[in-house]
Design an enzyme around this catalytic site. Sequence first.
Site, PDB file in Angstrom:
ATOM      1  CD  GLU A   1      59.417  42.623  16.679  1.00 39.24           C
ATOM      2  OE1 GLU A   1      59.696  42.037  16.134  1.00 39.24           O
ATOM      3  OE2 GLU A   1      57.978  42.904  17.455  1.00 39.24           O
TER       4      GLU A   1
ATOM      5  N   GLY B   1      57.060  43.974  23.455  1.00 41.90           N
ATOM      6  CA  GLY B   1      56.793  44.973  22.644  1.00 41.90           C
ATOM      7  C   GLY B   1      56.711  46.214  22.694  1.00 41.90           C
ATOM      8  CB  ILE B   2      55.407  49.078  21.210  1.00 45.27           C
ATOM      9  CG1 ILE B   2      56.456  49.872  21.279  1.00 45.27           C
ATOM     10  CG2 ILE B   2      54.583  50.226  21.393  1.00 45.27           C
ATOM     11  CD1 ILE B   2      57.873  50.410  22.356  1.00 45.27           C
ATOM     12  N   GLY B   3      53.391  49.239  24.164  1.00 47.85           N
ATOM     13  CA  GLY B   3      51.144  49.512  23.991  1.00 47.85           C
ATOM     14  C   GLY B   3      51.879  49.311  25.918  1.00 47.85           C
TER      15      GLY B   3
ATOM     16  N   GLY C   1      56.832  40.635  14.414  1.00 44.23           N
ATOM     17  CA  GLY C   1      57.789  39.593  15.307  1.00 44.23           C
ATOM     18  C   GLY C   1      57.548  38.515  16.389  1.00 44.23           C
TER      19      GLY C   1
ATOM     20  CB  ILE D   1      49.734  44.315  28.045  1.00 43.17           C
ATOM     21  CG1 ILE D   1      48.665  43.690  27.945  1.00 43.17           C
ATOM     22  CG2 ILE D   1      51.015  43.061  28.370  1.00 43.17           C
ATOM     23  CD1 ILE D   1      48.371  42.900  27.198  1.00 43.17           C
TER      24      ILE D   1
END
Length: 620
Positions: free
Chosen positions: A237, A214-216, A335, A218
């Site tokens: 995604e 994902g985004i961020g 997702g 971590i």
Amino acid sequence: MAKTSEKSPAKSLDWSTLLQSGNRIFIGSHAAAPQALLADLMARCKNLHDIELVQLMVLADNCWAEQRYSDLFKINALFIAGDKVRSAVAEGRADYTPCFLSEVPALFKNEILPLDAALVMVSPPDAFGYCSLGVSVDAVSAAVRSAKKVIAQINPKMPRTNGYTFIHQSQIHAFIEQAEDLPELPAPKLDEVTERIGQYVSMLIEDGATLQLGIGKIPEAVLRYLGNHKDLGVHSEVISDGVMELITKGVINNRKKTFHPGKTVTSFCMGSKALYDFVDGNPHVEFYPSEYVNSPTNIARNDAMIAINSAIEVDLTGQVVSDSIGHKFYSGIGGQVDFSRGASMSKGGKPIIALPSTAKNGTVSRIVATITEGGGVVTSRGHVHYVVTEFGVASLRGKSIRERALELIRVAHPKFRKQLLDEVRTHYWVPHYQKDYPKDVVELGKVGVKTLTIAGEQFDLRALNPADERRLQEFFYSHTKETLLLRYNHHPKQMSREKSCTLVSVDQSRDLALCIVKQQGSVLEIQAVGRYYLNETDNSAEVAFVTRERHHGKGMAKRLLEEMIKIARMRELNRMLAYVRADNKPMQKVFEKAGFKRIASGDPDEVYLELPLKAVEPEK
């Protein structure tokens, strides 16, 4: 184009001819929200009221969610992001509709949420009349195909991306042409906790794996620790600057992918202008709709699929809360379930949940005995294979509730472990004899795991912990009578779960219990165990080992002993000692090669060995 678009591009639109009060509209998502188009609508809405505005995450200030626009819009968020949308949902001025991202397109296509209009941002048309949806295809593609009208902001700064991204100008009913820089997402600043989580997650990723991130903080931390990996692929995604950097370095090359080999597959991207420039016309990066990218069946077509997602809290059975904080809705399903399910079906796949162990400046544990009242489970306890915090990796697949609880307590913050064990004991999730909570061997370092290569095989050296109870029992029953006799000086016939629990529940700050394990995915087998028991009267420690028979003579006891001597010196013990059967010549050699000296003993059947750790000062 339709009649309204055949003329020169409009700088503003007559919205009264395009929309009616009570309509439902979808707006482009992430970095592709048509902000100039929305600004024009809000400025020229005239007598329009009660328009339902459906949206996912939008990389903008979401000013349309402010109270002053409540007569014009009622927001229906399929994913909550941004303070203004979050506040509107919390105050009841906006709705939240939970939905898997893979199934959002079907809401439009099947007219569960029929769309009167889709407001989107596109690139200028090419010589053949095709515009690109650019950096955000996801659910935008389905909205464009399903809406009665498509209203576009044609932005010459929108990248033309490859894949299933194109819309012909004849499908656009009205448009304005407005150049606008795409909103950028600054690179997150990483802290020590996030860095350590990234290290642990990277240890679960093998060369040739395909990634979803994902985004961020971590995900960026994970990407930072993949620089020495080889032949990674991406089916995700979203992609970020970190993915771009690994592609540029050749770490991500998609060569080993079994689905879309050679291609990075995504549905949207968010990041810097450099990232947007990178995907512009890039034939190696392909954008597809959410129903395709997030389809668990398609995800599973990638062997060794690694899905990395985060959470707000995880309970001790493995249930994952990620869209709400108690009764307050915070984000959305997105997702996470799509990719967790797809990765679990993938050959060699791994669904991973990664999160810091605490929140609110360390005052609240995010590993909880029971879910906070009002919190909702997004990912079930059956979907997750691994939970990672800055304190380690909890392996949950195939584990009982008792084993899950102990695994998750082990990766909780140390100050909450006793409390968590006390709480779950009241529900009989752990037996009455499980009295001790996991303790770390701080001398092993922050990561707490050392990778060893022994006789060409890779193993992990780490602390024995309460979650190893059943594995230690299996280890005991694998031994021959001869091994048991050499280790215990008699032939014990039983290792009960209670006895095994006692042996793995060690106060590691006092005594020491290390093991060498072979772990492949969720399959774990103990290969060797080394212990010492502290004698406080003279500050000494008695050492003992046992190794699985097929690894005798390969040096496992030697590696364990080296680590134990190092820790004993750090703890400033005076000496280490060992009692070895006289007929156990190989073990005697292990100790002697480590510097242990034989000391005269009155027992002919036993050899006594000693290693001084401190220089003895002469008597005055």
